[in-house]
Design an enzyme around this catalytic site. Structure first.
Site, PDB file in Angstrom:
ATOM      1  CE  LYS A 196     -19.689 -12.637   4.999  1.00 30.51           C
ATOM      2  NZ  LYS A 196     -20.292 -11.555   5.811  1.00 30.51           N
ATOM      3  CG  ASN A 197     -22.437 -13.818   7.924  1.00 35.57           C
ATOM      4  OD1 ASN A 197     -21.418 -13.134   7.794  1.00 35.57           O
ATOM      5  ND2 ASN A 197     -23.538 -13.591   7.234  1.00 35.57           N
ATOM      6  CB  CYS A 217     -23.172  -0.621   5.150  1.00 30.64           C
ATOM      7  SG  CYS A 217     -24.461  -1.821   5.342  1.00 30.64           S
ATOM      8  NE  ARG A 236     -26.210  -4.403   8.217  1.00 31.89           N
ATOM      9  CZ  ARG A 236     -25.274  -5.245   7.788  1.00 31.89           C
ATOM     10  NH1 ARG A 236     -24.547  -4.924   6.747  1.00 31.89           N
ATOM     11  NH2 ARG A 236     -25.068  -6.387   8.402  1.00 31.89           N
ATOM     12  NE  ARG A 247     -17.139  -7.058   3.191  1.00 30.52           N
ATOM     13  CZ  ARG A 247     -18.098  -6.381   3.802  1.00 30.52           C
ATOM     14  NH1 ARG A 247     -18.690  -5.406   3.186  1.00 30.52           N
ATOM     15  NH2 ARG A 247     -18.447  -6.669   5.036  1.00 30.52           N
ATOM     16  CG  ASP A 304     -27.189 -12.637   4.010  1.00 32.76           C
ATOM     17  OD1 ASP A 304     -27.472 -11.429   3.899  1.00 32.76           O
ATOM     18  OD2 ASP A 304     -26.598 -13.097   5.008  1.00 32.76           O
TER      19      ASP A 304
HETATM   20  N1  EPU Z   1     -31.464  -3.770  13.518  1.00 25.30           N
HETATM   21  C1  EPU Z   1     -31.797  -2.650  14.253  1.00 25.30           C
HETATM   22  N2  EPU Z   1     -31.155  -2.423  15.428  1.00 25.30           N
HETATM   23  C2  EPU Z   1     -30.180  -3.265  15.901  1.00 25.30           C
HETATM   24  C3  EPU Z   1     -29.843  -4.408  15.155  1.00 25.30           C
HETATM   25  C4  EPU Z   1     -30.506  -4.640  13.963  1.00 25.30           C
HETATM   26  O1  EPU Z   1     -32.661  -1.862  13.851  1.00 25.30           O
HETATM   27  O2  EPU Z   1     -29.624  -2.996  16.974  1.00 25.30           O
HETATM   28  C5  EPU Z   1     -32.175  -4.048  12.258  1.00 25.30           C
HETATM   29  C6  EPU Z   1     -31.247  -3.982  11.042  1.00 25.30           C
HETATM   30  O3  EPU Z   1     -31.059  -2.662  10.582  1.00 25.30           O
HETATM   31  C7  EPU Z   1     -31.969  -4.873  10.063  1.00 25.30           C
HETATM   32  C8  EPU Z   1     -32.574  -5.951  10.969  1.00 25.30           C
HETATM   33  O4  EPU Z   1     -32.615  -5.380  12.269  1.00 25.30           O
HETATM   34  O5  EPU Z   1     -33.006  -4.159   9.446  1.00 25.30           O
HETATM   35  C9  EPU Z   1     -31.814  -7.258  11.016  1.00 25.30           C
HETATM   36  O6  EPU Z   1     -30.430  -7.007  11.158  1.00 25.30           O
HETATM   37  P1  EPU Z   1     -29.424  -7.983  11.896  1.00 25.30           P
HETATM   38  O7  EPU Z   1     -28.943  -7.350  13.137  1.00 25.30           O
HETATM   39  O8  EPU Z   1     -30.009  -9.353  11.994  1.00 25.30           O
HETATM   40  O9  EPU Z   1     -28.216  -8.024  10.847  1.00 25.30           O
HETATM   41  P2  EPU Z   1     -26.698  -8.192  11.229  1.00 25.30           P
HETATM   42  O10 EPU Z   1     -26.599  -9.024  12.440  1.00 25.30           O
HETATM   43  O11 EPU Z   1     -26.027  -6.868  11.200  1.00 25.30           O
HETATM   44  C10 EPU Z   1     -26.273 -10.425   9.948  1.00 25.30           C
HETATM   45  C11 EPU Z   1     -25.375 -10.902   8.857  1.00 25.30           C
HETATM   46  C12 EPU Z   1     -25.824 -10.280   7.534  1.00 25.30           C
HETATM   47  C13 EPU Z   1     -27.262 -10.706   7.282  1.00 25.30           C
HETATM   48  C14 EPU Z   1     -28.155 -10.292   8.462  1.00 25.30           C
HETATM   49  C15 EPU Z   1     -29.594 -10.770   8.337  1.00 25.30           C
HETATM   50  C16 EPU Z   1     -23.300 -11.276  10.026  1.00 25.30           C
HETATM   51  C17 EPU Z   1     -21.893 -10.862  10.274  1.00 25.30           C
HETATM   52  N3  EPU Z   1     -24.001 -10.516   9.175  1.00 25.30           N
HETATM   53  O12 EPU Z   1     -26.163  -9.005   9.990  1.00 25.30           O
HETATM   54  O13 EPU Z   1     -24.985 -10.802   6.529  1.00 25.30           O
HETATM   55  O14 EPU Z   1     -27.745 -10.103   6.105  1.00 25.30           O
HETATM   56  O15 EPU Z   1     -27.613 -10.830   9.685  1.00 25.30           O
HETATM   57  O16 EPU Z   1     -29.648 -12.147   8.223  1.00 25.30           O
HETATM   58  O17 EPU Z   1     -23.752 -12.275  10.557  1.00 25.30           O
HETATM   59  C18 EPU Z   1     -23.961 -10.861   4.391  1.00 25.30           C
HETATM   60  O18 EPU Z   1     -23.336 -11.885   4.759  1.00 25.30           O
HETATM   61  O19 EPU Z   1     -24.021 -10.495   3.184  1.00 25.30           O
HETATM   62  C19 EPU Z   1     -24.677 -10.064   5.401  1.00 25.30           C
HETATM   63  C20 EPU Z   1     -24.998  -8.790   5.194  1.00 25.30           C
END
Ligand code: EPU
Length: 423
Positions: free
Chosen positions: A22-23, A122, A127, A402, A310
């Site tokens: 998915k990701n 969320c 996030r 999801r 995850d």
């Molecule tokens: N963060 C910030 N600022 C930003 C971006 C991120 O503070 O601009 C923080 C986040 O709040 C978090 C950390 O950095 O504490 C890492 O977040 P990241 O941006 O890596 O998460 P994401 O890209 O929103 C993806 C996956 C998530 C997975 C995370 C971590 C997708 C669509 N989602 O989220 O997947 O947990 O990376 O590996 O790729 C899931 O599949 O259950 C899921 C939540």
């Protein structure tokens, strides 16, 4: 609403194939907005998040089709971006899926503007998307926040050096996509190294992008004038694979998982082995067997190649049956222990202090009615239910739907007694 009813206590065995990740699919769908022709993503799972992302793209004018590839349940998602006119993602779509933010980079690069509803917090944490916005500004875009929307204006993006304050998966993906059509070279430093980021880089290269360094923490993108359509086979889901291996381990079973790259699961496989289960890798398949006790182990989540956040909830369910104390530290999201309260209702002994959970193993868990709170927490409750004595009902499995395709069918094929019923 659907619920799962699970009769626990069965030893599961057999071979199961995972779906596409998915990701990895979601950023590929966003990348289609950069192309001059149709993009086909082969091996996409049938999941709610993918349907929702299709709606986001459809709202903008893209033609989105899901083509059934035959009896194996694998689908090709075909996106023709040539009629995209409205560079906008509204609140009612974004609120159900934070990954919608992935359209920002491609829209800014290809259409010079974007307007998307600002994703809120969320269940698993606040996030923020400050890194995405900071990066777009460094590439020369103007970003403004008004009435709950982020607006991005960018006549022509220009290459820049972007240093991320933390590893962010979708942040890295968003800016890598934006940089493909920028003028000049962009360096993404402290970039995320996740396999899904690498898969996106491979697809973008096949579309004509000039990218190197994915899989390391510095990615270089030299801008090109345009990108073409592509057909790309998506990677297998390493999180689903890890979950299914834990199903084998927690039930004292013998499960082989096919379709995901074992080298992308090193951290999880190592911990499963440390816990006393046997892991063997052959021909790209991973087999787990356990007949002895579960040895309690400690782990800490961290960005790839560390232990994935995850899989934290699922591994914690496994540790509930360990032979001592296991310490779990969650370092990525501030509120990702919501499964703890539900696991406790099954007899688990878990103490939480801030971002650390101390799990004291118990000899057995007992079935109970449980409430799923987010995607991975739901999977952990299913794992616990499979190992527990008696009947477990997992409510609100729309969270699970999801991100896990036909999980009940896959588990049934391994001998689980699990049924999806209407509440
Ligand atoms: N963060 C910030 N600022 C930003 C971006 C991120 O503070 O601009 C923080 C986040 O709040 C978090 C950390 O950095 O504490 C890492 O977040 P990241 O941006 O890596 O998460 P994401 O890209 O929103 C993806 C996956 C998530 C997975 C995370 C971590 C997708 C669509 N989602 O989220 O997947 O947990 O990376 O590996 O790729 C899931 O599949 O259950 C899921 C939540």
């Amino acid at each position: 609403m659907d619920i799962f009813v699970i009769q626990g206590g069965k030893r599961l065995s057999g071979t199961v194939r995972v779906s596409g990740a998915k990701n990895a699919v979601l950023p590929l769908m966003a990348a289609s907005l950069l192309a001059d022709g149709p993009v086909e993503i082969a091996g996409a799972p049938r999941l709610r998040d993918i349907a929702t992302f299709g709606k986001v793209l459809g709202h903008m004018g893209a033609e989105v089709e899901r083509i059934d590839a035959g009896g194996d349940g694998r689908e090709t998602v075909r996106i023709d971006p040539r009629k995209v006119e409205l560079a906008e993602a509204p609140y009612d779509l974004v609120k159900t899926m934070r990954a919608s933010v992935l359209v920002l980079g491609p829209l800014a690069a290809r259409h010079g503007k974007a307007r998307i509803s600002l994703p809120g917090g969320c269940a698993i944490g606040a996030r923020p998307i400050d890194q995405h916005l900071k990066g777009l500004e460094l590439l020369g875009a103007r970003t403004t926040l008004a009435e709950g929307y982020v607006e991005v204006d960018a006549a022509q993006l220009k290459g820049a050096t972007i240093y991320f304050d933390m590893k962010t998966v979708t942040g890295t993906e968003n800016l890598m996509m934006a940089a493909t059509l920028a003028k000049g070279t962009t360096l993404l430093k402290n970039a995320a190294r996740e396999p899904e980021v690498c898969d996106l880089a491979r697809a973008l290269r096949a579309m004509g992008a000039d990218i190197e360094g994915e899989g390391t923490d510095e990615i270089a993108v030299r801008g090109v004038p345009s990108l073409r359509g592509v057909r790309h086979e998506v990677i297998g889901d390493r999180i689903e694979a890890s979950t299914l291996l834990l199903v084998g381990a927690i039930t004292g079973g013998d499960v082989t998982v096919a379709g995901a790259d074992p080298s992308a699961m090193d951290a999880v496989l190592t911990k499963i082995e440390e816990s006393g289960a046997r892991i063997s890798v052959e021909g790209g398949e991973v087999r787990v067997r356990r007949d002895g006790p579960i040895r309690s182990v400690n782990f800490e989540t961290s960005p790839y190649p560390g232990f994935p956040t995850d899989v934290q909830a699922q591994f914690m369910a496994y540790l509930c049956l360990g032979d001592g104390f296991g310490i779990v530290r969650e370092t990525i999201f501030e509120n990702r222990f919501m499964h703890v309260a539900e696991l406790r209702r099954m007899g688990a002994k878990i103490d939480v202090s801030g971002s650390t959970a101390a799990v004291k193993g118990v000899p057995s868990l007992s079935g109970a009615p449980l409430m799923a709170t987010d995607l991975r927490a739901s999977a952990s409750l299913v794992l616990a239910g499979l190992a527990a004595k008696g009947t477990t009902e997992v409510l609100r499995i729309y969270h699970l739907d999801r991100g896990y395709e036909s999980l009940e069918d896959k588990l049934s094929s391994l001998g689980a007694q699990i049924a999806r019923v209407k509440e």
